[in-house]
Scaffold this active site. Structure first.
Site, PDB file in Angstrom:
ATOM      1  N   ARG A  35       0.837  -1.202   0.000  1.00  0.00           N
ATOM      2  CA  ARG A  35       0.000   0.000   0.000  1.00  0.00           C
ATOM      3  C   ARG A  35       0.869   1.249   0.000  1.00  0.00           C
ATOM      4  NH1 ARG A  35      -2.017   0.640   6.075  1.00  0.00           N
ATOM      5  NH2 ARG A  35      -0.464  -0.635   7.091  1.00  0.00           N
ATOM      6  N   LYS A  67       2.363   6.435   1.435  1.00  0.00           N
ATOM      7  CA  LYS A  67       1.862   5.222   2.085  1.00  0.00           C
ATOM      8  C   LYS A  67       0.356   5.365   2.277  1.00  0.00           C
ATOM      9  CE  LYS A  67       2.397   2.525   6.315  1.00  0.00           C
ATOM     10  NZ  LYS A  67       3.112   2.454   7.606  1.00  0.00           N
ATOM     11  N   ARG A  96      15.059  -3.176   3.385  1.00  0.00           N
ATOM     12  CA  ARG A  96      14.916  -3.868   4.669  1.00  0.00           C
ATOM     13  C   ARG A  96      15.771  -5.128   4.686  1.00  0.00           C
ATOM     14  NH1 ARG A  96       9.145  -2.372   5.120  1.00  0.00           N
ATOM     15  NH2 ARG A  96       9.008  -0.690   3.614  1.00  0.00           N
ATOM     16  N   ASP A 149      10.976  -7.738   7.850  1.00  0.00           N
ATOM     17  CA  ASP A 149      10.562  -6.799   6.802  1.00  0.00           C
ATOM     18  C   ASP A 149      10.384  -5.393   7.357  1.00  0.00           C
ATOM     19  OD1 ASP A 149       8.333  -8.439   7.950  1.00  0.00           O
ATOM     20  OD2 ASP A 149       7.109  -6.890   7.018  1.00  0.00           O
TER      21      ASP A 149
HETATM   22  P1  AMP Z   1       3.127  -4.220   8.144  1.00  0.00           P
HETATM   23  O1  AMP Z   1       2.443  -5.050   9.171  1.00  0.00           O
HETATM   24  O2  AMP Z   1       2.614  -2.790   8.105  1.00  0.00           O
HETATM   25  O3  AMP Z   1       4.610  -4.278   8.239  1.00  0.00           O
HETATM   26  O4  AMP Z   1       2.713  -4.824   6.740  1.00  0.00           O
HETATM   27  C1  AMP Z   1       3.059  -6.118   6.326  1.00  0.00           C
HETATM   28  C2  AMP Z   1       2.728  -6.289   4.868  1.00  0.00           C
HETATM   29  O5  AMP Z   1       1.324  -6.140   4.643  1.00  0.00           O
HETATM   30  C3  AMP Z   1       3.406  -5.297   3.942  1.00  0.00           C
HETATM   31  O6  AMP Z   1       3.716  -5.984   2.752  1.00  0.00           O
HETATM   32  C4  AMP Z   1       2.325  -4.270   3.703  1.00  0.00           C
HETATM   33  O7  AMP Z   1       2.492  -3.567   2.504  1.00  0.00           O
HETATM   34  C5  AMP Z   1       1.082  -5.136   3.676  1.00  0.00           C
HETATM   35  N1  AMP Z   1      -0.137  -4.386   4.031  1.00  0.00           N
HETATM   36  C6  AMP Z   1      -0.492  -3.933   5.248  1.00  0.00           C
HETATM   37  N2  AMP Z   1      -1.689  -3.307   5.195  1.00  0.00           N
HETATM   38  C7  AMP Z   1      -2.103  -3.364   3.910  1.00  0.00           C
HETATM   39  C8  AMP Z   1      -3.256  -2.902   3.211  1.00  0.00           C
HETATM   40  N3  AMP Z   1      -4.246  -2.249   3.819  1.00  0.00           N
HETATM   41  N4  AMP Z   1      -3.320  -3.141   1.881  1.00  0.00           N
HETATM   42  C9  AMP Z   1      -2.341  -3.812   1.248  1.00  0.00           C
HETATM   43  N5  AMP Z   1      -1.245  -4.274   1.837  1.00  0.00           N
HETATM   44  C10 AMP Z   1      -1.107  -4.057   3.160  1.00  0.00           C
HETATM   45 MG    MG Z   2       5.987  -3.094   7.356  1.00  0.00          MG
END
Ligand code: AMP
Ligand code: MG
Length: 483
Positions: A101, A121, A191, A256
């Site tokens: 996103r 973002k 990362r 990540d």
């Molecule tokens: P995070 O927990 O924020 O580190 O996200 C983990 C993964 O989920 C990353 O690849 C993000 O881009 C993806 N992600 C989190 N929220 C969304 C969303 N609302 N739409 C698409 N991808 C998401």
């Molecule tokens: Mg993340």
């Protein structure tokens, strides 16, 4: 309306892009435009950061600024893309993640000579969205803006916030919520998980290109993967020591979410502790406390072991590299310990802490934990008579303070004033700001932002309320990843 549109179409958004990631091998990203939104409106812009980036701050109040920072209008020189990566999430291997996103608009070289990414973002779906909608809502955008800018003001390496907008669209979580986009600035968005992605696929060409890019960009003195590993470990150990010194719990130290540049990144479920408990966990999804406060250094080493593993395929002598890289990871606890001692030594006004000071520090932390003393305020007021009010067992504190008096440096007051913030972005304050924001009132957001970006300033009548610890009933003890 029509004139206004013509006006912003005519306005050239001058951002001096100089993009390098977009020139790396194509399997490292996907060209991706943001998905336009209905009705962008500015929440906040960061003029000081714009100036650092070499962007005329006037750009932030240009007629089309909200359109740019919502992803509706792509400024000249941008090369929008989504980066691919993998990662260990709560210890479980996920072979493919990526910007689900977010879209990297491009890079700029700042007035300090440092190259930085400008990323939107919440800007819509990408090939890495999995089942997500590619969007963010107002709450996490406000949280990230506040906490990342506070972190910077606290002197800790971090991603930063250049702008935040609402989209005029709705986002569906457990409830219907207003959509928002944050413009994030980072030394890079590479990362540990980026390395893991190519290593796990055996894509040595991309792994080598990534390594060369990271060395040139972030670690120019590193002579190869072994040096790179050492230097990343040193930066990451120092970063975690800084977090510990602020009572900060990152909450989602997945590989990540480990910036290779050693910056704090991903402010989803993070929190600053109020009363000190080393086993504190705020993230609602961290069931087993993997990322609890006291576990952060150990998890940091675990993450560096994953980074080391990802670098092994680049080494001609695999067995020798395993031996060397294992030793490098095993050096991390000592590097961390030295960084921690410096951080907490300064918090106690000890200019040159020695190993023996560790006991003095941990005894105070033990007393604080036993009595649930407020982490920030105990240190901020340590030299004043109020400090002992934080403790139930005041005799124990007084006995400790006698020994501390004997050990502290002559200029302790100055050292401590620079090491112990008066104001941190406390959870209950952030929650209140978000609640007001959902009612269309951004004034509390701006007031809190002003307070947390001057964390070491002496308190005034205006800022004192932000320093007050929450009562038990005001405390917010959980953060949600429903970002
Ligand atoms: P995070 O927990 O924020 O580190 O996200 C983990 C993964 O989920 C990353 O690849 C993000 O881009 C993806 N992600 C989190 N929220 C969304 C969303 N609302 N739409 C698409 N991808 C998401
Ligand atoms: Mg993340």
């Amino acid at each position: 309306m029509r004139f206004w549109r013509r006006d912003w179409h005519g306005f050239k958004m001058q951002i001096p892009f100089d993009n390098t990631y977009a020139k790396l091998p194509p399997q490292m990203f996907t060209a991706q435009l943001p998905t336009p939104v209905k009705a962008p409106q500015m929440i906040a812009t960061n003029a000081a950061l714009a100036a650092l980036l070499g962007i005329d701050p006037a750009v932030l109040s240009a007629p089309n600024a909200a359109q740019v920072f919502a992803g509706n209008h792509i400024p000249d020189g941008a090369s929008p893309l989504a980066q691919v990566y993998a990662g260990h999430q709560f210890g479980n291997w996920n072979p493919q993640l990526g910007d689900g996103r977010a879209v990297l608009l491009g890079e700029v070289v700042g007035t300090d000579g440092i190259r930085r990414d400008i990323q939107l973002k919440g800007s819509g779906p990408t090939p890495y969205s999995r089942r997500g909608d590619g969007r963010a809502w107002l709450g996490p955008v406000m949280r990230e803006y506040l906490v990342s800018e506070a972190m910077h003001a606290l002197g800790v390496p971090t991603t930063r916030a250049l702008a935040a907008v609402t989209t005029g669209e709705r986002v569906y979580r457990e409830q219907i919520l207003p959509g928002a986009v944050i413009t994030r600035v980072a030394q890079s968005h590479i990362r540990v998980g980026t390395f893991q992605y190519f290593a796990s696929r055996g894509d040595l060409a991309a792994l080598q290109a990534l390594t060369d890019h990271v060395i040139a960009r972030h670690y120019p003195t590193a002579k190869g993967p072994a040096d790179l590993l050492d230097q990343v470990i040193a930066r990451y150990a120092a970063l975690i020591a800084n977090w510990m010194g602020l009572g900060f719990i990152h909450g989602v130290m997945n590989t990540d979410n480990v910036s290779i540049a050693g910056e704090t990144i991903d402010y989803g479920p993070c929190a600053f502790m109020d009363d000190f408990h080393p086993d504190s966990v705020f993230s609602a999804i961290d069931q087993y406390g993997r990322y609890a406060y006291a576990n952060q250094p150990g998890i940091g080493a675990w993450n560096m072991a994953q980074f080391a593993t990802a670098l092994i395929p680049l080494m001609p002598d695999r067995d020798a590299a395993i031996t060397d890289f294992t030793a490098a990871v095993h050096r991390m606890p000592a590097i961390y310990e030295a960084a921690w001692l410096k951080v907490f030594g300064a918090k106690l006004g000890i200019a040159d802490p020695i190993a023996e000071d560790r006991a003095l520090i941990t005894e105070l932390l033990d007393l604080m934990a036993k009595d649930g003393a407020d982490f920030t305020n105990t240190f901020a007021n340590l030299a004043s008579p109020q400090a002992r009010d934080q403790f139930i067992n005041r005799d124990a504190f007084d006995a400790w303070a006698v020994r501390w008096q004997q050990r502290r440096s002559e200029d302790a007051a100055q050292i401590m004033a620079l090491a112990n913030p008066q104001i941190i972005p406390r959870n209950h304050l952030i929650e209140a700001v978000i609640t007001a924001g959902l009612d269309g009132n951004d004034a509390p957001f701006h007031a809190l932002l002003a307070a947390v970006t001057a964390p070491y300033a002496p308190l005034s009548e205006a800022t004192a309320p932000y320093a007050r610890a929450p009562s038990k009933s005001e405390q917010v003890t959980q953060t949600f990843c429903g970002t």
